[in-house]
Design an enzyme around this catalytic site. Structure first.
Site, PDB file in Angstrom:
ATOM      1  N   GLU A 457       0.805  -1.231   0.000  1.00 58.33           N
ATOM      2  CA  GLU A 457       0.000   0.000   0.000  1.00 58.33           C
ATOM      3  C   GLU A 457       0.833   1.273   0.000  1.00 58.33           C
ATOM      4  OE1 GLU A 457      -2.855  -0.570  -0.767  1.00 58.33           O
ATOM      5  OE2 GLU A 457      -3.000  -2.667  -0.185  1.00 58.33           O
ATOM      6  N   GLY A 458       1.840   1.312  -0.843  1.00 55.96           N
ATOM      7  CA  GLY A 458       2.713   2.478  -0.917  1.00 55.96           C
ATOM      8  C   GLY A 458       3.966   2.225  -0.116  1.00 55.96           C
TER       9      GLY A 458
END
Length: 615
Positions: A457-458
Site C-alpha cells: 500500500e505504498g
C-alpha cells in the site's frame, strides 16, 4: 519448550489497557450511535476474536505458509482450513460489525474492531487478508457507490458471500499510477449488449493488473474487483483515472449470479511472506467482454480509491504491529524458559545455567521489541479512535479538525510499524538464536510475513514523499501545526506527573527541533528545488515517526503512572513494564533524531548528486 506455535499471539491485558485506560473508548458510548455498547459488550467482542483466531486461524498458520495457493490452469487451490476459518469470522459478524444496524451491522466502534483484528492478524495474517480486503472494498462502495451498487455488491460482501480486491498496480507502472494503461470504453447501448442497466454507466474494461491480493480463488461465490482505469479521451496523469466495479461473475437484477465476466488469471506471484493469500496477475477484457460499472463521477477514481488505500494503510500498520507483537510474545516466553549461560560475576562452572532472560542483552532485545510493538499498537488504535471521534463529532469544525489530524498521522501509522516492528521480528529471531531462523519455530515466518509490509500500500519511500511533499505543506501547513499542537498539549499534561516530567521535557525539545528542521527545509519546496527538498523524505518520515511514537509512549506512561498508585497484584508489574518501556524508548530510540535532523535541515544532497554510472 515446544516448537509449536501454541502460545497466545496477543497480550489481552495490553489491548484492554489501550482501549479502556489509554484511549477511554468507553466514553464513546455517550454518543447515541454507540449507546447500546458498554465495556462488557466490547470485551465480549475481544473474547470472541481471541477464541476464533486461536482455534481456527493460528492452527493452520504454518500449514498455509508451507502449502501456498497453486493454479492448475483452471482453478486456484487453497487449503480447506482457510475457508473454514473465514466462515467462522463471517458467522461471528466481524465483516459488518462497524456498520449501522440497518445495514446488518453492530455499530461497534472502529477502534474496538481494530483491536479485535489484531488477534486475527497475529494468528494468521495470510488467511485473514481475504476478509480485510473485502471490508475495505465494501466500505468504498458504501462511501461512493449508487444505491443499486450497494445492494448488488456491497451487501453480499458484508455478508461474506462475495469477497473483494483493490486493483491499482500494473506490470509496467508499479506505484506510478499516473502511467496506468488499463482502459474503459463506454458501452453505448447497454440493452443491445445484454447488459443490465440499473447499475449505472457500463464500460468495457481492458488491461492488466499486477500484485492483486485475493484476485482469484473459490472461497466465495463471487469476487468484486475495484479497478482503476482511464476512460477513453480522459486527461493524462492521475486526473484522468476513474474507478470501476468489475465482478468476477455478473450479478443479475434479482441478485443471482450470471455469466462469468472476462477477467482472466494470468498467473500467481510467489512471495516470501503472506503466502496464504493468493497474489495474482489479472487480465481484464482479453476477449473484449469485461464489463465494469463506473463508481461515482468520471476522473475521480484516485480520490475514491484513496478512501480504501488510507484505510488499507492503517490496516497495514496494524498488521505489521500484530506480527511484531506475535514475535515478541513468543520470544519472551522462550527467553523465560531457555536455560543458557551464567551471570558474568558467577565464576562457578558447576552452577546451573540461568534462563536467558537474566542476561542484559536478551533483556535489551526484549525491551526493544516491547517498545516498538506496544508503541505502534498505541498509535494504530489512536488512529482508529480518531475515526470514531470523527463519526461522533458534535459539529463540522471538530470533524474537520480530527480528520486533518488523522490525515497527518496516516503515513506514520502505515510506515513506522512496517519498518520498526519488522526490526522487532529480527530481534525475536536473535533471542531464539540458532532455533530462530529454522522453520520449526514461528518467528522466522513472522519476519518473512512482515517484510512485505514496508512495500504494501505504498512503499516506505512513497509514504515519506506523501508526508513531506504533501501533508506537511497542505492547507498552508495547517495539518503540521495541528499535529504539533496536539503533541504539545499532551506534553503540558505530562509535566505534572513526576514519573513523566523528564520525558515530557525531552519530547518538548525534540518537537521544537522537528519544527525548526521543517522550517529550514520548506524554502526548498517553495523556490523550485523539489527534488532536493524530497531527497531525504524517507529519513524525515522516520524522524517524524519516532517523534510520534515517543508521544504515544508519553501518553501511555502518563496513564500507567496515574494508575500505579492504586494498582494491586499483576497490575503493578504491568504498569511498571509500561514505564520501563517508555524509559527504553527515550533512552535508546529518541536520540536517533540527533543524527537525522541536522542532515535534513542542511538538505544533504548526497543521494541526489550520486550519478547512476558511479555505482
Amino acid at each position: 519448550m515446544a516448537a509449536e506455535n501454541s502460545l497466545s499471539t496477543v497480550n489481552r491485558r495490553d489491548l484492554d489497557f489501550q482501549l479502556f485506560e489509554h484511549l477511554d473508548i468507553g466514553s464513546l458510548t455517550e454518543a447515541p450511535h454507540f449507546a447500546d455498547h458498554d465495556r462488557g459488550t466490547m470485551a465480549a467482542v475481544l473474547d470472541t476474536a481471541q477464541a476464533i483466531a486461536a482455534e481456527h486461524f493460528q492452527t493452520h498458520n504454518r500449514k498455509a505458509d508451507l502449502n501456498e495457493p497453486h493454479f492448475d490452469g483452471q482453478t486456484v487451490h487453497i487449503i480447506p482450513e482457510v475457508r473454514a476459518a473465514l466462515d467462522r469470522f463471517v458467522e461471528a459478524g466481524f465483516m459488518a460489525a462497524h456498520r449501522s444496524y440497518d445495514e446488518g451491522g453492530q455499530q461497534l466502534p472502529w477502534a474496538v474492531l481494530q483491536a479485535a483484528f489484531t488477534c486475527f492478524n497475529a494468528a494468521n495474517i495470510g488467511s485473514i487478508g481475504y476478509a480485510f480486503l473485502t471490508i475495505g472494498a465494501a466500505n468504498m462502495i458504501g462511501a461512493f457507490g449508487s444505491p443499486e451498487q450497494k445492494a448488488r455488491f456491497m451487501q453480499p460482501m458484508f455478508e461474506g458471500r462475495f469477497f473483494g480486491t483493490m486493483c491499482l498496480s500494473e506490470p509496467q507502472a508499479g506505484s506510478g499510477l499516473a502511467d496506468i494503461r488499463t482502459k474503459a470504453a463506454p458501452v453505448s447501448n447497454a440493452a443491445e449488449a445484454g447488459i443490465e442497466g440499473s447499475l449505472g454507466a457500463a464500460y468495457r474494461i481492458s488491461g492488466s493488473k499486477m500484485w492483486i491480493s485475493a484476485g482469484e480463488h473459490e472461497l466465495t461465490e463471487n469476487i468484486v474487483h475495484m479497478v482503476l482505469a482511464r476512460i477513453e479521451g480522459a486527461p493524462a496523469g492521475v486526473k484522468g483515472i476513474s474507478l470501476f466495479i468489475v465482478p468476477k461473475r455478473r450479478v443479475e437484477a434479482d441478485g443471482s449470479l450470471g455469466s462469468r465476466n472476462d477477467v482472466q488469471l494470468m498467473g500467481l506471484n510467489h512471495k516470501m511472506g503472506f503466502r496464504g493469500t493468493a497474489n495474482t496477475l489479472l487480465s481484464f477484457g482479453e476477449n473484449g467482454d469485461c464489463i465494469g460499472y463506473l463508481v461515482g463521477e468520471p476522473h475521480r477514481g484516485l480520490d475514491y480509491m484513496f478512501h480504501m488505500m488510507n484505510e488499507a494503510r492503517i490496516g497495514v500498520g496494524l498488521g505489521a504491529t500484530s506480527l511484531g507483537l506475535a514475535g515478541y510474545l513468543y520470544s519472551l516466553d522462550y527467553a523465560k524458559q531457555r536455560p543458557q549461560g551464567r551471570a558474568p560475576d558467577n565464576k562457578d562452572p558447576a552452577s546451573k545455567p540461568v534462563p536467558i532472560i537474566q542476561h542484559a542483552d536478551i533483556r535489551r532485545l526484549l525491551l526493544a521489541q516491547k517498545a516498538a510493538v506496544e508503541g505502534a499498537l498505541a498509535l494504530c488504535l489512536y488512529a482508529a479512535s480518531l475515526v470514531d471521534r470523527i463519526h461522533t463529532a458534535a459539529d463540522d469544525g471538530e470533524k474537520a479538525r480530527l480528520s486533518l489530524l488523522l490525515d497527518m498521522l496516516t503515513p506514520m501509522v502505515k510506515s513506522w510499524p512496517s519498518e520498526f516492528c519488522l526490526e522487532a521480528n529480527k530481534h525475536a529471531i536473535q533471542v531464539l538464536g540458532g532455533y530462530g531462523y529454522t522453520r520449526d519455530y514461528p518467528v522466522e515466518q513472522y519476519y518473512r510475513d512482515n517484510r512485505l509490509n514496508p512495500i504494501h500500500e505504498g512503499t516506505h519511500g512513497i509514504q515519506g514523499i506523501d508526508l513531506l511533499g504533501r501533508k506537511m505543506v497542505m492547507k498552508g501547513g495547517a495539518g503540521a501545526k495541528l499535529l504539533f499542537e496536539t503533541i504539545a498539549a499532551d506534553i503540558a499534561a505530562a509535566r505534572a506527573l513526576p514519573d513523566c516530567a523528564a520525558w515530557a521535557e525531552e519530547l518538548d525539545g525534540a518537537l521544537a527541533r522537528m519544527a525548526a528542521t521543517t522550517r529550514a527545509m520548506l524554502p526548498a519546496a517553495q523556490d523550485g528545488r523539489a527534488s532536493l527538498y524530497l531527497a531525504n523524505a524517507t529519513l524525515y518520515l522516520d524522524a517524524m515517526g519516532h517523534l510520534v511514537i515517543a508521544w504515544m509512549w508519553l501518553r501511555q506512561a502518563g496513564t500507567a503512572a496515574r494508575a500505579l498508585s492504586g494498582a494491586e497484584g499483576d497490575d503493578v508489574a504491568f504498569y511498571r513494564g509500561k514505564l520501563a518501556a517508555a524509559r527504553y524508548f527515550y533512552a535508546y530510540e529518541l536520540g536517533r533524531l540527533d543524527h537525522w535532523l541536522p542532515l535534513l535541515a542542511r538538505l544533504e544532497p548526497a543521494t541526489l548528486e550520486m550519478q547512476a554510472d558511479w555505482f
